[in-house]
Design an enzyme around this catalytic site. Structure first.
Site, PDB file in Angstrom:
ATOM      1  N   GLY A 148       0.828  -1.206   0.000  1.00 39.79           N
ATOM      2  CA  GLY A 148       0.000   0.000   0.000  1.00 39.79           C
ATOM      3  C   GLY A 148       0.859   1.252   0.000  1.00 39.79           C
ATOM      4  N   ILE A 153      -6.319  10.059   9.975  1.00 40.22           N
ATOM      5  CA  ILE A 153      -5.159  10.607   9.268  1.00 40.22           C
ATOM      6  C   ILE A 153      -5.643  11.149   7.925  1.00 40.22           C
ATOM      7  CG2 ILE A 153      -2.832  10.085   8.398  1.00 40.22           C
ATOM      8  CD1 ILE A 153      -3.198   9.644  11.471  1.00 40.22           C
ATOM      9  N   ASP A 209      -1.726  -7.237  -5.910  1.00 40.65           N
ATOM     10  CA  ASP A 209      -3.061  -7.127  -5.332  1.00 40.65           C
ATOM     11  C   ASP A 209      -3.095  -8.070  -4.129  1.00 40.65           C
ATOM     12  OD1 ASP A 209      -5.735  -7.349  -4.614  1.00 40.65           O
ATOM     13  OD2 ASP A 209      -6.454  -7.180  -6.679  1.00 40.65           O
ATOM     14  N   VAL A 210      -3.158  -7.513  -2.930  1.00 35.30           N
ATOM     15  CA  VAL A 210      -3.043  -8.369  -1.740  1.00 35.30           C
ATOM     16  C   VAL A 210      -4.272  -9.246  -1.505  1.00 35.30           C
ATOM     17  CG1 VAL A 210      -1.376  -6.860  -0.554  1.00 35.30           C
ATOM     18  CG2 VAL A 210      -3.840  -6.607  -0.082  1.00 35.30           C
ATOM     19  N   ASN A 223       0.724  -2.707   5.215  1.00 37.68           N
ATOM     20  CA  ASN A 223      -0.106  -1.526   5.419  1.00 37.68           C
ATOM     21  C   ASN A 223      -1.299  -1.440   4.473  1.00 37.68           C
ATOM     22  OD1 ASN A 223      -0.463   1.524   5.975  1.00 37.68           O
ATOM     23  ND2 ASN A 223       0.061   1.440   3.794  1.00 37.68           N
ATOM     24  N   TYR A 277     -14.844  -3.387   9.400  1.00 33.26           N
ATOM     25  CA  TYR A 277     -13.490  -2.802   9.394  1.00 33.26           C
ATOM     26  C   TYR A 277     -12.827  -3.025  10.756  1.00 33.26           C
ATOM     27  CZ  TYR A 277      -9.852   0.809   8.951  1.00 33.26           C
ATOM     28  OH  TYR A 277      -8.650   1.484   8.909  1.00 33.26           O
ATOM     29  N   LYS A 319      -9.388  -5.056  11.833  1.00 30.39           N
ATOM     30  CA  LYS A 319      -8.250  -4.386  12.472  1.00 30.39           C
ATOM     31  C   LYS A 319      -7.958  -4.954  13.870  1.00 30.39           C
ATOM     32  CE  LYS A 319      -7.155  -1.584   9.092  1.00 30.39           C
ATOM     33  NZ  LYS A 319      -5.845  -1.674   8.417  1.00 30.39           N
TER      34      LYS A 319
HETATM   35  N1  LIG Z   1      -6.275   7.299   7.161  1.00 29.97           N
HETATM   36  C1  LIG Z   1      -6.783   6.915   8.306  1.00 29.97           C
HETATM   37  O1  LIG Z   1      -7.486   7.673   8.983  1.00 29.97           O
HETATM   38  C2  LIG Z   1      -6.494   5.537   8.838  1.00 29.97           C
HETATM   39  C3  LIG Z   1      -6.782   5.253  10.174  1.00 29.97           C
HETATM   40  C4  LIG Z   1      -6.501   3.989  10.683  1.00 29.97           C
HETATM   41  C5  LIG Z   1      -5.918   3.022   9.877  1.00 29.97           C
HETATM   42  N2  LIG Z   1      -5.660   3.319   8.563  1.00 29.97           N
HETATM   43  C6  LIG Z   1      -5.059   2.258   7.754  1.00 29.97           C
HETATM   44  O2  LIG Z   1      -3.901   2.758   7.122  1.00 29.97           O
HETATM   45  C7  LIG Z   1      -3.621   1.971   5.965  1.00 29.97           C
HETATM   46  C8  LIG Z   1      -3.301   2.899   4.812  1.00 29.97           C
HETATM   47  O3  LIG Z   1      -4.450   3.637   4.469  1.00 29.97           O
HETATM   48  P1  LIG Z   1      -4.394   5.191   4.087  1.00 29.97           P
HETATM   49  O4  LIG Z   1      -5.117   5.930   5.118  1.00 29.97           O
HETATM   50  O5  LIG Z   1      -3.000   5.561   3.753  1.00 29.97           O
HETATM   51  O6  LIG Z   1      -5.351   5.210   2.797  1.00 29.97           O
HETATM   52  P2  LIG Z   1      -5.042   5.164   1.240  1.00 29.97           P
HETATM   53  O7  LIG Z   1      -4.313   6.375   0.815  1.00 29.97           O
HETATM   54  O8  LIG Z   1      -6.344   4.856   0.608  1.00 29.97           O
HETATM   55  O9  LIG Z   1      -4.037   3.922   1.084  1.00 29.97           O
HETATM   56  C9  LIG Z   1      -4.454   2.598   0.985  1.00 29.97           C
HETATM   57  C10 LIG Z   1      -3.322   1.834   0.325  1.00 29.97           C
HETATM   58  O10 LIG Z   1      -3.664   0.446   0.310  1.00 29.97           O
HETATM   59  C11 LIG Z   1      -3.448  -0.043  -0.997  1.00 29.97           C
HETATM   60  N3  LIG Z   1      -4.373  -1.136  -1.268  1.00 29.97           N
HETATM   61  C12 LIG Z   1      -5.710  -1.181  -1.074  1.00 29.97           C
HETATM   62  N4  LIG Z   1      -6.210  -2.330  -1.507  1.00 29.97           N
HETATM   63  C13 LIG Z   1      -5.153  -3.049  -1.993  1.00 29.97           C
HETATM   64  C14 LIG Z   1      -5.022  -4.318  -2.617  1.00 29.97           C
HETATM   65  N5  LIG Z   1      -6.078  -5.115  -2.820  1.00 29.97           N
HETATM   66  N6  LIG Z   1      -3.793  -4.722  -2.986  1.00 29.97           N
HETATM   67  C15 LIG Z   1      -2.722  -3.934  -2.786  1.00 29.97           C
HETATM   68  N7  LIG Z   1      -2.781  -2.736  -2.218  1.00 29.97           N
HETATM   69  C16 LIG Z   1      -3.985  -2.285  -1.835  1.00 29.97           C
HETATM   70  C17 LIG Z   1      -3.692   1.133  -1.920  1.00 29.97           C
HETATM   71  O11 LIG Z   1      -2.951   0.963  -3.111  1.00 29.97           O
HETATM   72  P3  LIG Z   1      -3.564   0.657  -4.566  1.00 29.97           P
HETATM   73  O12 LIG Z   1      -4.944   1.248  -4.620  1.00 29.97           O
HETATM   74  O13 LIG Z   1      -2.582   1.283  -5.494  1.00 29.97           O
HETATM   75  O14 LIG Z   1      -3.573  -0.840  -4.668  1.00 29.97           O
HETATM   76  C18 LIG Z   1      -3.102   2.275  -1.110  1.00 29.97           C
HETATM   77  O15 LIG Z   1      -1.735   2.413  -1.360  1.00 29.97           O
HETATM   78  C19 LIG Z   1      -4.840   1.075   5.758  1.00 29.97           C
HETATM   79  O16 LIG Z   1      -4.552  -0.222   6.250  1.00 29.97           O
HETATM   80  C20 LIG Z   1      -5.906   1.734   6.620  1.00 29.97           C
HETATM   81  O17 LIG Z   1      -6.881   0.812   7.047  1.00 29.97           O
HETATM   82  C21 LIG Z   1      -5.925   4.547   8.027  1.00 29.97           C
END
Ligand SMILES: NC(=O)c1ccc[n+]([C@@H]2O[C@H](COP(=O)([O-])OP(=O)(O)OC[C@H]3O[C@@H](n4cnc5c(N)ncnc54)[C@H](OP(=O)(O)O)[C@@H]3O)[C@@H](O)[C@H]2O)c1
Length: 255
Positions: free
Chosen positions: A15, A191, A65-66, A92, A158, A162
């Site tokens: 990710g 975030i 693709d995970v 991640n 979700y 987690k």
């Molecule tokens: N932002 C928040 O508030 C928050 C809070 C708590 C936890 N998180 C966690 O933080 C992590 C990163 O999220 P983010 O906030 O940075 O959001 P984001 O910008 O949407 O990033 C999500 C990442 O996951 C990748 N991804 C999604 N599905 C995938 C798949 N099937 N295969 C490979 N890669 C995949 C996406 O890449 P591609 O689309 O290019 O595949 C992207 O790089 C996630 O695990 C999320 O649950 C976020």
């Protein structure tokens, strides 16, 4: 401060095309690591690789693709073929669906969220652990969430994924501690990335209400998570394993 804590190390960031993963890939690159970025969007992956290289670092994008076991297997074949080793991994990649109560969740939503957030992390660890053990040690950091520590109305799927990541993190940490592999998790609060924007796309007042519930009265920045991930991988965290680090501006302290 210019530190190069990860010189000559190979690190995987799943990710890594956007948000927290992107910030972490860039931070590892700045500190001398060779960064493997695994995600689906090739154009964004190429941009992150370019940015790391322009800053003098080394990086490669491997389209992954995970949710697809074969794709994960291919990722690790590529890593082994190119580098023959792996020192750190940030699992991640994650996804979410619209707020949905337990009884309204569909099978498709269940499969998407569980196969991405939970099975994806498990399968990556399945390949990472033998590589890190072979290397004589290393560190894994998994991305959970504040919603891995507690839950919320409409967040059941979700939140379940987690919470489960923390279970995997703790069990794996026990299994590999004697092989000098540490396994920890970060639990981000809200975030500023694409992911939480879905929560307020129909009603911008939701964003304000969320900020009011955060003691530091703002959303976090991806760099405020990447700093913790690098610390957890570094020697400064050499006695820490099987733990979760909550980073949410104080969100969730109050019951
Ligand atoms: N932002 C928040 O508030 C928050 C809070 C708590 C936890 N998180 C966690 O933080 C992590 C990163 O999220 P983010 O906030 O940075 O959001 P984001 O910008 O949407 O990033 C999500 C990442 O996951 C990748 N991804 C999604 N599905 C995938 C798949 N099937 N295969 C490979 N890669 C995949 C996406 O890449 P591609 O689309 O290019 O595949 C992207 O790089 C996630 O695990 C999320 O649950 C976020």
């Amino acid at each position: 401060m210019n530190t190069r804590r990860f010189e000559d190390k190979v690190v995987l960031v799943t990710g890594g095309t956007s948000g927290i993963g992107r910030a972490t890939a860039l931070a590892f690159g700045k500190e001398g690591a060779t960064v493997v970025i695994a995600a689906r969007r090739e154009n964004l992956g190429a941009e992150v690789v370019d940015e790391i290289k322009k800053a003098g670092g080394e990086a490669v994008f491997i389209k992954t693709d995970v949710t697809l076991p074969d794709s994960i297997e291919n990722l690790f074949k590529e890593i082994s073929g190119r580098y023959g080793r792996l020192n750190y991994a940030f699992n991640n990649a994650g996804t979410s669906v619209s707020q949905r109560r337990t009884a309204k969740t569909t099978m498709d939503e269940w499969n998407l969220v569980m196969n991405t957030n939970l099975r994806g992390v498990w399968l990556c660890m399945k390949y990472e652990i033998p590589l890190l053990v072979k290397q004589g040690g290393g560190a894994i950091v998994n991305t959970s969430s504040i919603l891995g520590l507690r839950s919320d109305d409409g967040a059941s799927l979700y939140s379940a994924s987690k919470h489960a990541i923390l279970g995997l993190t703790k069990a794996a940490a026990l299994e590999v501690a004697h092989r000098k592999v540490r396994v920890n998790a970060v639990c981000p609060g809200f975030i500023e990335t694409a992911m939480p924007e879905k929560l307020w796309e129909d009603d911008p007042t939701v964003r304000d209400a969320i900020i009011q519930a955060i003691p530091l009265r703002r959303l976090g920045k991806p760099e405020e998570i990447s700093g913790a991930v690098l610390w957890l991988c570094s020697d400064a965290a050499s006695f820490m394993t099987g733990k979760e680090m909550a980073i949410g501006g104080g969100h969730g302290i109050r019951p």
